[in-house]
Design an enzyme around this catalytic site. Structure first.
Site, PDB file in Angstrom:
ATOM      1  N   ARG A  96       0.823  -1.206   0.000  1.00 62.09           N
ATOM      2  CA  ARG A  96       0.000   0.000   0.000  1.00 62.09           C
ATOM      3  C   ARG A  96       0.861   1.261   0.000  1.00 62.09           C
ATOM      4  NH1 ARG A  96      -4.906  -0.960   2.383  1.00 62.09           N
ATOM      5  NH2 ARG A  96      -3.837  -2.290   3.892  1.00 62.09           N
ATOM      6  N   TYR A  97       1.972   1.226   0.722  1.00 64.90           N
ATOM      7  CA  TYR A  97       2.884   2.368   0.832  1.00 64.90           C
ATOM      8  C   TYR A  97       4.194   1.981   0.158  1.00 64.90           C
ATOM      9  CZ  TYR A  97      -0.278   3.232   4.807  1.00 64.90           C
ATOM     10  OH  TYR A  97      -1.371   3.394   5.617  1.00 64.90           O
ATOM     11  N   ARG A 100       7.079  -0.180   2.322  1.00 65.98           N
ATOM     12  CA  ARG A 100       6.763  -1.306   3.207  1.00 65.98           C
ATOM     13  C   ARG A 100       5.629  -2.150   2.634  1.00 65.98           C
ATOM     14  NH1 ARG A 100       5.478   3.675   4.853  1.00 65.98           N
ATOM     15  NH2 ARG A 100       3.521   4.146   5.893  1.00 65.98           N
ATOM     16  N   CYS A 109      -5.694 -17.083  14.281  1.00 71.17           N
ATOM     17  CA  CYS A 109      -5.290 -16.276  15.444  1.00 71.17           C
ATOM     18  C   CYS A 109      -5.543 -17.101  16.703  1.00 71.17           C
ATOM     19  CB  CYS A 109      -6.134 -15.007  15.533  1.00 71.17           C
ATOM     20  SG  CYS A 109      -6.048 -13.983  14.054  1.00 71.17           S
ATOM     21  N   CYS A 113     -11.221 -11.525  17.536  1.00 70.91           N
ATOM     22  CA  CYS A 113     -11.769 -10.289  18.074  1.00 70.91           C
ATOM     23  C   CYS A 113     -13.073  -9.994  17.339  1.00 70.91           C
ATOM     24  CB  CYS A 113     -10.777  -9.147  17.863  1.00 70.91           C
ATOM     25  SG  CYS A 113      -9.106  -9.596  18.399  1.00 70.91           S
ATOM     26  N   CYS A 116     -12.832  -7.492  14.450  1.00 69.50           N
ATOM     27  CA  CYS A 116     -11.677  -7.651  13.557  1.00 69.50           C
ATOM     28  C   CYS A 116     -11.936  -7.068  12.167  1.00 69.50           C
ATOM     29  CB  CYS A 116     -11.330  -9.128  13.420  1.00 69.50           C
ATOM     30  SG  CYS A 116      -9.979  -9.403  12.254  1.00 69.50           S
ATOM     31  N   ARG A 118     -10.316  -7.812   9.587  1.00 67.42           N
ATOM     32  CA  ARG A 118     -10.138  -8.869   8.579  1.00 67.42           C
ATOM     33  C   ARG A 118     -11.020 -10.081   8.910  1.00 67.42           C
ATOM     34  NH1 ARG A 118      -4.140  -7.709   8.563  1.00 67.42           N
ATOM     35  NH2 ARG A 118      -3.982  -6.057   7.010  1.00 67.42           N
ATOM     36  N   ASP A 279     -12.716   0.132  12.277  1.00 67.80           N
ATOM     37  CA  ASP A 279     -12.936   0.015  10.833  1.00 67.80           C
ATOM     38  C   ASP A 279     -14.375  -0.414  10.539  1.00 67.80           C
ATOM     39  OD1 ASP A 279     -10.300   0.669   9.919  1.00 67.80           O
ATOM     40  OD2 ASP A 279      -9.648  -1.233  10.801  1.00 67.80           O
ATOM     41  N   ASP A 316      -8.019   4.221   9.095  1.00 65.99           N
ATOM     42  CA  ASP A 316      -7.683   3.640   7.793  1.00 65.99           C
ATOM     43  C   ASP A 316      -8.762   4.060   6.811  1.00 65.99           C
ATOM     44  OD1 ASP A 316      -5.433   1.719   7.081  1.00 65.99           O
ATOM     45  OD2 ASP A 316      -5.852   1.184   9.171  1.00 65.99           O
ATOM     46  N   LYS A 323      -3.538   5.017   6.124  1.00 60.81           N
ATOM     47  CA  LYS A 323      -3.924   5.602   7.415  1.00 60.81           C
ATOM     48  C   LYS A 323      -3.804   7.122   7.365  1.00 60.81           C
ATOM     49  CE  LYS A 323      -2.480   1.852  10.391  1.00 60.81           C
ATOM     50  NZ  LYS A 323      -2.240   0.973   9.225  1.00 60.81           N
TER      51      LYS A 323
HETATM   52  S1  SF4 Z   1      -7.846  -8.224  15.174  1.00 59.66           S
HETATM   53 FE1  SF4 Z   1      -8.315  -9.900  13.737  1.00 59.66          FE
HETATM   54  S2  SF4 Z   1      -6.306 -10.516  12.935  1.00 59.66           S
HETATM   55 FE2  SF4 Z   1      -5.919  -9.359  14.840  1.00 59.66          FE
HETATM   56  S3  SF4 Z   1      -5.881 -10.911  16.497  1.00 59.66           S
HETATM   57 FE3  SF4 Z   1      -7.982 -10.121  16.381  1.00 59.66          FE
HETATM   58  S4  SF4 Z   1      -9.015 -11.596  15.034  1.00 59.66           S
HETATM   59 FE4  SF4 Z   1      -6.820 -11.885  14.678  1.00 59.66          FE
END
Ligand code: SF4
Length: 365
Positions: A96-97, A100, A109, A113, A116, A118, A279, A316, A323
């Site tokens: 994206r940048y 990096r 994971c 979360c 999340c 993603r 997000d 973002d 960002k």
């Molecule tokens: S935010 Fe998403 S990618 Fe990061 S630890 Fe939590 S579930 Fe996994």
């Protein structure tokens, strides 16, 4: 009710297991099954032990225990909220940048979360792990782009890999002349601190590139004695750490909670780096705050803790535009404000101090 330690023996992945451990209500089970069919669920024993089942507003539970609200997507929410796909030249890489890349090694994971960004891409049954061909293709891409100075290992959580595999990947990256920084984003030190073994720490150190670790935590209670020891093991080995947190309604959207979190990071020798605005991931509206509230919290935080404890409040930009800092501004041109009356041409700015009081700059003689 006082906190009850219900530490299970293994990671809880099914709504029925959450109910059996007192972490969700049996009445909610039908909805939770629907959520779990869509988005991955995992609560490690260490995280389960932090949850007070008697507190309906427990800030740890809000982050990890699924809720029926996740079944409701709001307008504007998007399966790829930060636009990873728009910048994916080869499998596993997001460029994206200019200087990096993100290198997405795994799609799993230790915990999942509920906010999340993603969530449509991580967890069992989502994307598959990188094949050996795809891994080599990603390395070739990094080799071919000499402008890539920093490689950010993300996913999923890279510390779900074995120390042996992680060590091989670190060595592959460090062997590329222009790669000077390898940054690892992880939640493992808080979610499953026992994974930060001596072997894991050794695997993170590599000749030819500096390793940085960014710890994701959102509430001071996550920084338990074991989590602090896991971070200390990495820092004592010479690996600098920064933090990233997400501003979450009902978790850390008050200044006392943010202050405690940032102080805890600094006490652990972890420099607060990012406070992300939530997000637009599907089914996460109940956890987002407004940008105005986030800015007010940042103003309040500045009044209470030193610069060492200040993260950058960032958003973002949807679509993959990167960002942008969205924290409050403390400086404004006097001319830009109506009703200022006659202006002293030498006193051009208004600047706000940490108490919220306004001053002119340069000061009037
Ligand atoms: S935010 Fe998403 S990618 Fe990061 S630890 Fe939590 S579930 Fe996994």
């Amino acid at each position: 009710m006082s906190r009850i330690n219900l530490k299970p023996a293994a990671t809880l992945r099914e709504p029925t297991e959450l109910v059996a451990h007192g972490l969700a209500s049996a009445a909610d089970l039908p909805d939770l099954e629907k959520v779990a069919a869509r988005y991955a669920v995992a609560v490690t024993p260490d995280i389960a032990a932090l949850i007070d089942p008697g507190d309906p507003d427990d800030p740890i539970a809000r982050q990890f225990i699924p809720s029926a609200e996740e079944l409701v997507a709001q307008p504007g929410e998007n399966a790829d909220p930060i636009g990873d796909h728009a910048h994916a030249p080869v499998a596993g890489i997001v460029h994206r940048y200019p200087d990096r890349v993100l290198f997405k090694l795994v799609h799993v994971c230790a915990v999942y979360c509920r906010f999340c960004f993603r969530r449509e891409m991580v967890g069992p049954g989502k994307a598959t792990a990188l094949s050996s061909n795809a891994y080599n293709g990603a390395l070739d891409y990094i080799r071919a782009h000499s402008e890539i100075w920093e490689v950010i290992l993300t996913g999923g959580d890279p510390l779900m890999l074995s120390p042996r595999r992680l060590g091989e990947i670190m060595a592959d990256l460090a062997a590329i002349d222009h790669v000077k920084i390898i940054r690892i984003h992880t939640r493992v030190p808080v979610a499953d601190p026992a994974r930060i073994s001596a072997e894991m720490v050794a695997a993170l150190k590599v000749e030819g590139a500096a390793t940085w670790v960014a710890l994701h935590a959102n509430h001071a209670r996550e920084l338990t004695r074991k989590a602090r020891a896991a971070c200390a093991a990495m820092i004592d080995a010479g690996i600098p750490m920064v933090s990233q947190s997400v501003l979450l309604r009902g978790v850390n959207d008050n200044v006392a909670a943010l202050e405690a979190l940032m102080r805890a990071f600094v006490e652990c020798r972890i420099k607060p780096y990012y406070l992300h605005h939530g997000d637009l991931a599907p089914g996460t509206a109940h956890l987002r705050t407004t940008l105005e509230h986030g800015q007010q919290l940042m103003r309040d935080l500045r009044g209470r803790v030193s610069g060492l404890c200040q993260p950058d409040y960032v958003l973002d930009i949807p679509g993959g535009y990167g960002k942008a800092p969205v924290g409050p501004s403390y400086l404004s041109q006097v001319n830009s404000s109506p009703g200022e009356g006659e202006l002293d041409p030498e006193t051009r700015y208004r600047i706000v101090d940490y108490c919220g009081d306004v001053h002119r700059y340069p000061p009037k003689p």
